[in-house]
Write an enzyme that holds these catalytic residues in place. Sequence first.
Site, mmCIF file in Angstrom:
data_model
loop_
_atom_site.group_PDB
_atom_site.id
_atom_site.type_symbol
_atom_site.label_atom_id
_atom_site.label_comp_id
_atom_site.label_asym_id
_atom_site.label_seq_id
_atom_site.Cartn_x
_atom_site.Cartn_y
_atom_site.Cartn_z
ATOM 1 N N GLU A 170 6.361 65.914 -31.713
ATOM 2 C CA GLU A 170 6.313 65.419 -30.333
ATOM 3 C C GLU A 170 5.233 66.120 -29.503
ATOM 4 O OE1 GLU A 170 10.412 65.751 -29.031
ATOM 5 O OE2 GLU A 170 10.912 63.827 -29.959
ATOM 6 N N VAL A 171 4.025 66.106 -30.006
ATOM 7 C CA VAL A 171 2.908 66.733 -29.279
ATOM 8 C C VAL A 171 2.433 65.729 -28.223
ATOM 9 C CG1 VAL A 171 0.736 67.991 -29.518
ATOM 10 C CG2 VAL A 171 2.338 67.928 -31.431
#
Length: 487
Positions: free
Chosen positions: A152-153
């Site tokens: 989840e960058v």
Amino acid sequence: MNVSPWPSGKKLVHLDLKGAPPKMSYMQKLIPLIARLGADGLLLEYEDTFPYEGDVKVLQATDHPPYSREEIKSIQDVAKSNGLEIIPLVQTFGHLEFVLKHREFWELRELPCVLGTLNPHRDHSVKLVLQLVRQVLELHPDIRFLHIGADEVYFLGQGEESKHWLSMPGHDIHQLFLGHVTKVVKSIRETWPHLNLIMWDDMLRSMSCSTLKDSGLVDLVQPMLWDYSPSLDVAGTVHLLETYRSAGLSKVWAASSFKGSTDVSTCVTSTQRHVDNHLQWLQVAAALPSGIEMQGIAITGWQRYDHLSVLCELLPVAIPSLASCLETLCQGSFSKESQTKVTETLGISTVEVKDMVSKPCAASCSAYPGQRLAKLVVELSELLQSEELRFLDTNMFVKGWFTPYHRQRKIVNPLMAQQIQHQATALLTAVELKVEAVRQEMVQFFHESTAQEWIAQHVSAVLEPIRRLLEDIQVAIQEVLPPSFNF
């Protein structure tokens, strides 16, 4: 549904310690219980509960004490004595809120307003995450695996430096992500060549087979595919596995969930929801593409959605779900026999924690550590969701004689005010007694700060409107009665 048991590899239980970290006295009981339930290892996500030192000491939690170096060693000793392998998880790209919230590291954010994503263009970014990794590994000298996160960058590519980099010919967002991860992975392997590295797979899912082949990650990292849904897409997941295999990423892990993935503020765990998730993963395992080497499965138990979000279900509330999920993996189904095994092992009457209050277990049952807290949380949650607590909407005297109109003008019929005061005070007293019982039980397992946070987040918001109503009633009474009158 009955398929084959989980085929191979480790069954890891994920302990998310960035919220409600258990006291060591509870850890000493929890870890042996996890082993008895059928787990092979622990995936430990410390975040700010790790005793970081030096330039990163500021990352230590302040609301509660971090685990000491001696306690970190003790956790490993208890795990080892119970046959559990430990795999630490250190975030190295996304979900770095616990780092980037500190002023000292603001300049390392991808965007000034995004606390979770590291700027991959700064030399100090890699140095920082490697420092975190080094300190964790120094306190875990015997481990074989390390999880580097990288999920989840969000907002990667939206910072000014990233935009400039992406504007150059041949550059794309996938290369931007892979460049940082590959740099971190190779640096770790240079110093610790024996380590097997794991990473979350979500940022890889949209990449082509050729991009993955050329990424530099082949033979250096093992993707962990995560999906916590009870309706997990089996065919789509198998197809994704085929893509990873074709790209050379044949050693993979799965990740399911036993708590913390239903809703951001869920208090009471649904066992069936999480069992269903595991039944879907068993179907995936039964259809593994040829050439895929399944290393194991991590049964995640998220305590927060991220470092700054509300607490999810506390561990004692989710133990029946964890036991049920492990039993499902071991048996390939969740039959009546499996349910009976879980209830007898935990000393409970039902696998659904929400039903434990209405279906009490025999007095001879040996309760699992934290069962009383689980029951109290269920009772309090039901009370907080009850019709009674919708006092402002349902009470006849409030609706008829102390509406927002009356409150604004500070006018009230004193006799009706007396009725409202009496009923509201009785209701608050009943809830507050239950809250205090929960608090006293909670501090047996968690720090006082956890109890305070849980109550503030899950209770205070429900009770505050009634408290304000009583305050407004008192003000209004003073407007319509002589000062000397004792109401």
